[in-house]
Design a protein around this motif. Structure first.
Motif, PDB file in Angstrom:
ATOM      1  N   VAL A 191     -48.847 -30.463  51.998  1.00  0.00           N
ATOM      2  CA  VAL A 191     -49.916 -29.569  52.423  1.00  0.00           C
ATOM      3  C   VAL A 191     -50.139 -29.817  53.909  1.00  0.00           C
ATOM      4  CG1 VAL A 191     -52.343 -28.941  52.152  1.00  0.00           C
ATOM      5  CG2 VAL A 191     -50.995 -29.604  50.146  1.00  0.00           C
ATOM      6  N   ILE A 192     -49.908 -28.789  54.715  1.00  0.00           N
ATOM      7  CA  ILE A 192     -50.093 -28.894  56.159  1.00  0.00           C
ATOM      8  C   ILE A 192     -51.276 -28.018  56.537  1.00  0.00           C
ATOM      9  CG2 ILE A 192     -49.012 -28.736  58.415  1.00  0.00           C
ATOM     10  CD1 ILE A 192     -47.598 -30.649  56.436  1.00  0.00           C
ATOM     11  N   GLY A 193     -52.280 -28.609  57.205  1.00  0.00           N
ATOM     12  CA  GLY A 193     -53.540 -27.900  57.346  1.00  0.00           C
ATOM     13  C   GLY A 193     -54.093 -27.719  55.942  1.00  0.00           C
ATOM     14  N   ASP A 194     -54.176 -26.489  55.516  1.00  0.00           N
ATOM     15  CA  ASP A 194     -54.584 -26.205  54.141  1.00  0.00           C
ATOM     16  C   ASP A 194     -53.554 -25.316  53.451  1.00  0.00           C
ATOM     17  OD1 ASP A 194     -57.290 -27.492  53.944  1.00  0.00           O
ATOM     18  OD2 ASP A 194     -57.673 -26.174  55.656  1.00  0.00           O
ATOM     19  N   ARG A 195     -52.280 -25.435  53.851  1.00  0.00           N
ATOM     20  CA  ARG A 195     -51.231 -24.573  53.309  1.00  0.00           C
ATOM     21  C   ARG A 195     -50.165 -25.380  52.581  1.00  0.00           C
ATOM     22  NH1 ARG A 195     -49.817 -21.424  58.803  1.00  0.00           N
ATOM     23  NH2 ARG A 195     -50.260 -23.514  59.599  1.00  0.00           N
ATOM     24  N   ALA A 196     -49.791 -24.918  51.396  1.00  0.00           N
ATOM     25  CA  ALA A 196     -48.631 -25.491  50.717  1.00  0.00           C
ATOM     26  C   ALA A 196     -47.410 -25.140  51.546  1.00  0.00           C
ATOM     27  CB  ALA A 196     -48.523 -24.917  49.310  1.00  0.00           C
ATOM     28  N   SER A 197     -46.645 -26.186  51.975  1.00  0.00           N
ATOM     29  CA  SER A 197     -45.667 -25.953  53.043  1.00  0.00           C
ATOM     30  C   SER A 197     -44.244 -26.392  52.744  1.00  0.00           C
ATOM     31  CB  SER A 197     -46.140 -26.674  54.322  1.00  0.00           C
ATOM     32  OG  SER A 197     -47.387 -26.172  54.741  1.00  0.00           O
ATOM     33  N   GLY A 198     -43.993 -27.075  51.634  1.00  0.00           N
ATOM     34  CA  GLY A 198     -42.629 -27.500  51.357  1.00  0.00           C
ATOM     35  C   GLY A 198     -42.615 -28.705  50.447  1.00  0.00           C
ATOM     36  N   ILE A 199     -41.406 -29.088  50.049  1.00  0.00           N
ATOM     37  CA  ILE A 199     -41.274 -30.244  49.146  1.00  0.00           C
ATOM     38  C   ILE A 199     -40.184 -31.189  49.641  1.00  0.00           C
ATOM     39  CG2 ILE A 199     -42.096 -29.000  47.102  1.00  0.00           C
ATOM     40  CD1 ILE A 199     -39.156 -28.790  46.199  1.00  0.00           C
ATOM     41  N   GLY A 200     -40.310 -32.436  49.205  1.00  0.00           N
ATOM     42  CA  GLY A 200     -39.272 -33.448  49.376  1.00  0.00           C
ATOM     43  C   GLY A 200     -39.100 -34.166  48.051  1.00  0.00           C
ATOM     44  N   MET A 201     -37.862 -34.467  47.694  1.00  0.00           N
ATOM     45  CA  MET A 201     -37.572 -35.101  46.408  1.00  0.00           C
ATOM     46  C   MET A 201     -37.225 -36.572  46.624  1.00  0.00           C
ATOM     47  SD  MET A 201     -37.859 -32.479  44.371  1.00  0.00           S
ATOM     48  CE  MET A 201     -37.199 -33.207  42.858  1.00  0.00           C
ATOM     49  N   ARG A 202     -37.880 -37.442  45.848  1.00  0.00           N
ATOM     50  CA  ARG A 202     -37.504 -38.849  45.836  1.00  0.00           C
ATOM     51  C   ARG A 202     -37.162 -39.230  44.411  1.00  0.00           C
ATOM     52  NH1 ARG A 202     -41.907 -42.428  47.891  1.00  0.00           N
ATOM     53  NH2 ARG A 202     -40.265 -43.968  48.089  1.00  0.00           N
ATOM     54  N   GLU A 203     -36.111 -40.003  44.252  1.00  0.00           N
ATOM     55  CA  GLU A 203     -35.724 -40.415  42.904  1.00  0.00           C
ATOM     56  C   GLU A 203     -35.526 -41.918  42.847  1.00  0.00           C
ATOM     57  OE1 GLU A 203     -32.046 -38.343  41.841  1.00  0.00           O
ATOM     58  OE2 GLU A 203     -30.887 -40.013  42.624  1.00  0.00           O
ATOM     59  N   ASP A 204     -35.864 -42.465  41.681  1.00  0.00           N
ATOM     60  CA  ASP A 204     -35.735 -43.892  41.438  1.00  0.00           C
ATOM     61  C   ASP A 204     -34.922 -44.067  40.163  1.00  0.00           C
ATOM     62  OD1 ASP A 204     -36.211 -46.732  41.302  1.00  0.00           O
ATOM     63  OD2 ASP A 204     -38.063 -46.400  42.433  1.00  0.00           O
ATOM     64  N   ASP A 205     -34.508 -45.307  39.931  1.00  0.00           N
ATOM     65  CA  ASP A 205     -33.770 -45.612  38.704  1.00  0.00           C
ATOM     66  C   ASP A 205     -34.701 -46.013  37.571  1.00  0.00           C
ATOM     67  OD1 ASP A 205     -31.339 -45.105  39.994  1.00  0.00           O
ATOM     68  OD2 ASP A 205     -31.231 -47.157  40.756  1.00  0.00           O
ATOM     69  N   SER A 206     -36.019 -45.964  37.820  1.00  0.00           N
ATOM     70  CA  SER A 206     -36.998 -46.271  36.778  1.00  0.00           C
ATOM     71  C   SER A 206     -38.106 -45.236  36.843  1.00  0.00           C
ATOM     72  CB  SER A 206     -37.574 -47.678  36.963  1.00  0.00           C
ATOM     73  OG  SER A 206     -38.562 -47.682  37.965  1.00  0.00           O
ATOM     74  N   LEU A 207     -39.024 -45.280  35.878  1.00  0.00           N
ATOM     75  CA  LEU A 207     -40.118 -44.321  35.829  1.00  0.00           C
ATOM     76  C   LEU A 207     -41.168 -44.569  36.903  1.00  0.00           C
ATOM     77  CD1 LEU A 207     -40.694 -43.975  31.971  1.00  0.00           C
ATOM     78  CD2 LEU A 207     -39.785 -42.255  33.525  1.00  0.00           C
ATOM     79  N   ILE A 208     -41.151 -45.730  37.531  1.00  0.00           N
ATOM     80  CA  ILE A 208     -42.079 -46.031  38.619  1.00  0.00           C
ATOM     81  C   ILE A 208     -41.361 -45.794  39.941  1.00  0.00           C
ATOM     82  CG2 ILE A 208     -43.497 -47.800  39.711  1.00  0.00           C
ATOM     83  CD1 ILE A 208     -43.775 -49.140  36.990  1.00  0.00           C
ATOM     84  N   THR A 209     -41.886 -44.876  40.746  1.00  0.00           N
ATOM     85  CA  THR A 209     -41.267 -44.556  42.033  1.00  0.00           C
ATOM     86  C   THR A 209     -41.733 -45.577  43.055  1.00  0.00           C
ATOM     87  OG1 THR A 209     -41.332 -42.214  41.417  1.00  0.00           O
ATOM     88  CG2 THR A 209     -40.891 -42.745  43.723  1.00  0.00           C
TER      89      THR A 209
END
Length: 386
Positions: free
Chosen positions: A356-374
């Motif tokens: 969220v940039i300012g008050d706008r939904a602006s994009g995504i980034g994906m992070r992945e882990d080898d467990s359920l806890i990131t």
């Protein structure tokens, strides 16, 4: 939503170094990982990620005024009494803000679920805003992606526009600060300072350790020049605990992110959201947990109010499995949130960081882990709209 294997660009490491992305590998392990990418349909992005992000952000913002006006709620969030009036004043004055990231669990089918808000010092910004866009363009040029492939990514242009919008309210120059020896944080503020410069702001950088405190209570740079505006990539709750930070309420310092973000970066916002929007499809049941010494039943996750980077998370899955992560927040107040598993793709568990940039939904980034806890060691993966 799919996880698709793809050949790495043979020269991406040299490109990363050339563009200042020097934390692409951390402790010998890949942080940036382009051996695969996450593919989305346009409808998934617009309906399941962009629209809920905007709605959740508005719901959270609607709560800020209520929280800062209530000594009980500020106490519930473990905000020190000394700083409560200062935080409330920053909200009443409309102190400007730039950005935030919410973490969502999403599998491409069911509604995305909010895990938490990272609204004070969110990272993984440069790689989401710039480097994954560069990946998309170059993979299209190489023919590895379709010509019409796209990306949900307006992050950089919205950051520049937001800085330009709030510039008239900021003392000049705008200082950018982070811990001196954190390569990731230094890279992030260098990127943000560049964006601010493109918006016409005069900027300077200073390590958080080099900021001084004058006799009159103002913070200063290494030349003893008072700092009027500071973008600090340093947790505000750390500043609350520092003797040095006790001067904040009287310092006449304009902070980015502003003091009122302390109530949104606190996981106590999650039970408050649930209380007011019970049953919302993008929320998980959440409650204040006043007895962290009591074992959780199955189907819940315990999180300290102010934990970061997956530290001190206690997971008790519905089927009885348990996972725990270590960290420095073991004796902190906690919340309890219903267990909702991250999806699994090829043995990896992706988490959607929605910006969220300012008050706008602006994009995504994906992070992945080898467990359920990131954790902080999770890999950043690019994405594309196919």
């Amino acid at each position: 939503m799919r996880r698709i294997r793809i050949a790495e660009r043979p020269d991406w490491r040299a490109g990363a170094e050339r563009h200042g992305f020097r934390f692409h590998t951390i402790d010998g392990a890949p942080y940036w990982d382009e051996r695969a990418y996450y593919a989305f349909a346009l409808e998934q992005v617009e309906r399941d990620l962009e629209a809920p992000t905007l709605e959740l952000h508005e719901m959270a913002m609607d709560l800020v005024g209520e929280i800062v006006a209530s000594d009980f709620l500020m106490h519930r969030l473990a905000i020190p009494e000394r700083f409560r009036d200062w935080i409330a004043r920053s909200w009443r004055d409309g102190s400007p803000h730039v950005y935030g990231r919410m973490d969502l669990a999403y599998d491409g089918r069911a509604p995305a679920k909010l895990y938490e808000l990272n609204y004070d010092t969110p990272t993984a910004l440069y790689e989401a805003a710039f480097f994954q866009w560069l990946w998309l363009e170059e993979q299209i040029e190489r023919g590895a992606l379709p010509r019409d492939a796209d990306q949900f990514n307006l992050i950089q242009e919205n950051i520049i526009e937001t800085f330009a919008t709030i510039a008239p309210r900021l003392p000049r120059p705008l200082y950018f600060s982070a811990v001196r020896d954190s390569e990731e944080d230094q890279g992030t503020i260098a990127y943000l300072a560049d964006c601010a410069g493109q918006a016409g702001l005069a900027t300077r950088r200073i390590a958080i350790e080099d900021i001084g405190l004058a006799i009159d209570g103002r913070y200063t740079d290494l030349d003893d020049v008072p700092i009027g505006a500071l973008f600090k990539l340093y947790p505000i709750e750390f500043m609350f605990d520092d003797a040095f930070g006790q001067a904040l309420p009287q310092s006449r310092l304009t902070l980015l992110e502003p003091p009122w973000k302390a109530v949104l970066s606190n996981k106590g916002i999650l039970p408050l959201l649930w209380e007011r929007h019970r049953g919302h499809p993008n929320l998980l049941p959440a409650f204040f947990d006043d007895r962290p010494d009591v074992p959780l039943p199955a189907g819940w996750v315990r999180k300290p109010l102010l934990s970061r980077e997956g530290a001190n998370i206690d997971v008790h899955a519905a089927a009885g499995e348990e996972w725990r992560s270590d960290g420095p927040y073991g004796d902190a107040p906690c919340i309890r949130q219903a267990f909702h598993s991250l999806p699994e793709f090829d043995g990896a568990y992706p988490l959607v960081g929605s910006w969220v940039i300012g008050d706008r939904a602006s994009g995504i980034g994906m992070r992945e882990d080898d467990s359920l806890i990131t954790r902080d060691s999770a890999r950043f993966m690019p994405h594309a709209i196919i």
